[in-house]
Scaffold this motif. Structure first.
Motif, short mmCIF file in Angstrom:
data_model
loop_
_atom_site.label_atom_id
_atom_site.label_comp_id
_atom_site.label_asym_id
_atom_site.label_seq_id
_atom_site.Cartn_x
_atom_site.Cartn_y
_atom_site.Cartn_z
N LEU B 360 65.78 -54.79 -18.34
CA LEU B 360 67.15 -54.87 -18.85
C LEU B 360 67.99 -53.76 -18.23
O LEU B 360 69.13 -53.97 -17.78
N ALA B 361 67.41 -52.56 -18.19
CA ALA B 361 68.12 -51.42 -17.62
C ALA B 361 68.31 -51.60 -16.11
O ALA B 361 69.39 -51.31 -15.58
N ALA B 362 67.28 -52.12 -15.46
CA ALA B 362 67.35 -52.31 -14.00
C ALA B 362 68.45 -53.30 -13.64
O ALA B 362 69.19 -53.11 -12.68
N PHE B 363 68.56 -54.36 -14.44
CA PHE B 363 69.59 -55.38 -14.20
C PHE B 363 70.98 -54.74 -14.25
O PHE B 363 71.83 -54.95 -13.37
N ALA B 364 71.20 -53.92 -15.27
CA ALA B 364 72.51 -53.26 -15.40
C ALA B 364 72.74 -52.30 -14.23
O ALA B 364 73.86 -52.21 -13.70
N ARG B 365 71.69 -51.62 -13.80
CA ARG B 365 71.85 -50.68 -12.68
C ARG B 365 72.26 -51.41 -11.40
O ARG B 365 73.07 -50.93 -10.63
N GLU B 366 71.65 -52.61 -11.20
CA GLU B 366 72.02 -53.38 -10.01
C GLU B 366 73.49 -53.77 -10.03
O GLU B 366 74.14 -53.85 -8.99
N LYS B 367 74.00 -54.04 -11.23
CA LYS B 367 75.42 -54.41 -11.34
C LYS B 367 76.30 -53.17 -11.22
O LYS B 367 77.51 -53.27 -11.03
N ILE B 374 76.22 -49.58 -19.75
CA ILE B 374 74.83 -49.12 -19.60
C ILE B 374 73.84 -50.25 -19.84
O ILE B 374 72.66 -50.12 -19.57
N LEU B 375 74.34 -51.36 -20.36
CA LEU B 375 73.47 -52.52 -20.61
C LEU B 375 74.17 -53.78 -20.11
O LEU B 375 75.40 -53.84 -20.08
N PRO B 376 73.36 -54.80 -19.76
CA PRO B 376 73.99 -56.09 -19.46
C PRO B 376 74.72 -56.60 -20.70
O PRO B 376 74.49 -56.11 -21.81
N THR B 377 75.59 -57.57 -20.52
CA THR B 377 76.21 -58.20 -21.68
C THR B 377 75.57 -59.58 -21.88
O THR B 377 74.89 -60.10 -20.99
N MET B 378 75.81 -60.16 -23.06
CA MET B 378 75.14 -61.43 -23.38
C MET B 378 75.58 -62.58 -22.49
O MET B 378 74.90 -63.60 -22.42
N VAL B 379 76.73 -62.44 -21.82
CA VAL B 379 77.18 -63.54 -20.97
C VAL B 379 76.53 -63.50 -19.58
O VAL B 379 76.63 -64.46 -18.83
N GLN B 380 75.85 -62.39 -19.28
CA GLN B 380 75.14 -62.34 -17.99
C GLN B 380 73.79 -63.01 -18.17
O GLN B 380 72.75 -62.36 -18.22
N TRP B 381 73.80 -64.31 -18.27
CA TRP B 381 72.60 -64.99 -18.74
C TRP B 381 71.43 -64.91 -17.78
O TRP B 381 70.29 -65.05 -18.17
#
Lengths: 153, 439
Positions: B360-367, B374-381
């Motif tokens: 989850l953290a890695a996904f946000a870092r890529e963005k 600091i976190l993805p949002t629920m719409v980034q499915w």
């Protein structure tokens, strides 16, 4: 960790542990509600134990920190054999030092000292509902000798 | 949209649709003959096969993808003990999220349980129908015992979202907040304010993820937990989870209140109760420079983000969607179960949750993380299948998976299953079967 006889300077720390045992008893039984000035009473109670020949006050100390206490006294069983009993009135080990055989060591050492003081039997007094204390002694070969019954009048 | 609008619409729409989820077919009924396949006499062959090998229930029925969302209604949201009927709309909502974001066939199932033992019996009895159990909104400390016992006794994953889910997402948020403020997990001093379901689980996960327990300080309503607190014996008898925390955290033996705990702390995680002034600016001010503060209480965070930022916190997160950095369980639970179900996991271990948090953290870092992201949002499915795949792989590594697959397969299976749910929803809407609500 050192297990030794208590000294005058241990008094405040020991009194604190004594009050903890009383509070723990109250957790199991409302008829053991602890009085407000328990600490003061505990200091007096302990103070009158140190240096008295037929009384025993052992502490477990880690450096200067008192982490456990055992208080006992010699008593006479007027009508029974064995006649001389080493009677444990209070015993407490701080929670973080439990499950590490410290309680066992303190009990062993106390038993040895009481034997030297003439004890032919070791008896410990604990509230019936204090499961922790009951388990502790049962696991070490003690069994219930007397029961005292109470009720509010 | 203002909160009153959400409330008004929730009431109106719930009535309009008569609930949020329902059972729908997965198989075609082309003629009445098909009933002889799906039902008697054909179905008897399937039953016989499963009777000989119960594991086949994961192949021949929907069990592989079915999760019950169970509660006794004793601690629903911030509403307290409102009973199982009152909890039903919440469990329906959760089931909808499971379905839409995780492709999981989730069934809302509040139960009337008179005791802890009764609740355990009820859930245990459901095992033959399920691939997993999501426990929800059960009061603390009962929830700890219920989860521990069911995890030990059931051969399907049992998950308590208020413990593991909240803790898992918190961990993910913390990974990135620490990264942004130039810290490592190890060596960071972390204060957990509140010692209920979420923070008790968070403490355990933090330690398993690499934080030194001596660097963690936990507070409950009576103050800082430490091994010599006056009520420590009482804790040992009444709440052994909190007791264990008191014994092994707080290496410096800090005593007192929140301000004492926060002196020199790097991060604060609150799951303590309704704000907005449960935490005060002078308490935040004594934290280290570039401090991190999460306020997880809903609907009113322990402190509002503008106040925390003004008091010097650099990264602030809440459980709410109307501030940046929403730490929301919904980011994790659909993916946790997607991954666990895909490999027929027998349980969900802490390392599986920690891996999910890392992904989850890695996904946000890529963005591209920032103090407001600091976190993805629920719409980034797309994050859901990715986290699910990590969970599946962790289950295999942990030896709790009944089924093995490669990382690439995990990702493909999870993506397809989640996409299927979205396709169903789109098709139903496109064909006017699920209507838009009347205005």
């Amino acid at each position: 960790m050192q297990i030794r006889r208590a000294r005058k300077e241990d008094l405040p720390a020991v009194a604190d542990l004594i009050v903890r045992t009383k509070r723990l008893n109250n957790e199991f039984d409302p008829l053991f509600a602890v009085v407000a000035d328990a600490k003061t009473r505990a200091e007096k109670y302990i103070g009158s134990t140190i240096g008295v020949p037929d009384k025993l006050l052992l502490v477990a100390a880690e450096g200067s920190k008192i982490v456990g206490v055992l208080r006992a006294e010699m008593r006479e069983r007027l009508f029974y054999e064995p006649h001389h009993e080493g009677f444990i009135t209070d015993f407490y080990v701080l929670p973080e030092y439990r499950r590490k055989a410290l309680g066992n060591e303190v009990l062993q050492q106390a038993s040895a000292e009481l034997r030297k003081m003439g004890a032919e039997i070791i008896v410990a007094d604990v509230p019936s509902r204090n499961e922790i204390a009951n388990n502790f002694y049962s696991k070490r070969g003690f069994r219930a000798l007397t029961s005292s019954f109470g009720k509010s009048p | 949209m203002p909160k009153e609008d959400f409330s008004r619409k929730a009431l109106a729409y719930s009535k309009f649709y008569g609930g949020k989820v329902g059972v729908s077919p997965k198989v075609p009924v082309r003629s009445l003959d098909d009933f002889s396949i799906w039902y008697t006499p054909g179905v008897a062959a399937v039953s016989r096969a499963i009777a000989e090998d119960a594991e086949l229930s994961f192949e021949y029925t929907g069990r592989w993808n079915t999760v019950a969302v169970v509660t006794d209604g004793t601690r629903v949201l911030g509403l307290g003990n409102i009973g199982p009927e009152g909890a039903l709309p919440v469990m329906e909502g959760k089931s909808l999220i499971y379905n839409y974001l995780g492709g999981v066939n989730a069934i809302p199932l509040p139960v009337r349980a008179k005791s802890e033992e009764g609740l355990i019996d009820l859930v245990r009895a459901l095992e033959p129908s399920l691939g997993g159990v999501n426990l929800e909104d059960i009061e603390s400390p009962k929830c700890f015992d219920v989860l521990d016992r069911l995890r030990a006794e059931m051969k399907i994953p049992v998950w308590h979202d208020d413990q593991q889910g909240t803790a898992g997402v918190t961990l993910a948020a913390l990974f990135n907040a620490l990264e942004l403020t130039g810290r490592k997990l190890k060596g960071s001093r972390i204060v957990l304010f509140g010692a209920g379901a979420a923070n008790v689980a968070a403490e355990r996960l933090l330690v398993k993820a690499g934080v030194n327990p001596k660097d963690i300080v936990v507070l409950d309503s009576k103050g800082i937990l430490h091994p010599e607190r006056d009520d420590i014996d009482q804790l040992m008898l009444k709440n052994r989870w909190k007791y264990e925390i008191a014994i092994h955290t707080n290496g410096d033996r800090i005593t007192g209140g929140l301000k004492d705990a926060l002196k020199g702390a790097d991060a604060l995680v609150c799951a303590a109760g309704q704000g907005p002034e449960l935490v005060k600016p002078d308490e935040i001010r004594v934290m280290n420079k570039r401090s991190i503060a999460f306020f997880m209480a809903n609907p009113v965070p322990e402190m509002l983000p503008p106040a925390a930022l003004a008091a010097g916190a650099e990264i602030v997160a809440t459980g709410r969607s109307d501030y940046p950095n929403q730490v929301n369980n919904s980011l994790m639970f659909p993916a946790i179960f997607r991954g666990a179900l895909d490999v027929r996991a027998k349980t969900i271990t802490d390392p599986m949750v920690i891996d999910a948090a890392h992904e989850l953290a890695a996904f946000a870092r890529e963005k591209g993380i920032s103090k407001d992201y600091i976190l993805p949002t629920m719409v980034q499915w797309e994050v859901y299948p990715r986290v699910a795949a990590k969970v599946a792989q962790a289950a295999i590594r942990e030896g709790v998976a009944r089924r093995k697959m490669t990382a690439a397969e995990s990702l493909r299976v999870a993506t397809e299953t989640i996409e299927h749910s979205r396709k169903v929803m789109n098709a139903l809407r496109r064909n006017g079967i699920i209507l838009d609500p009347p205005e």
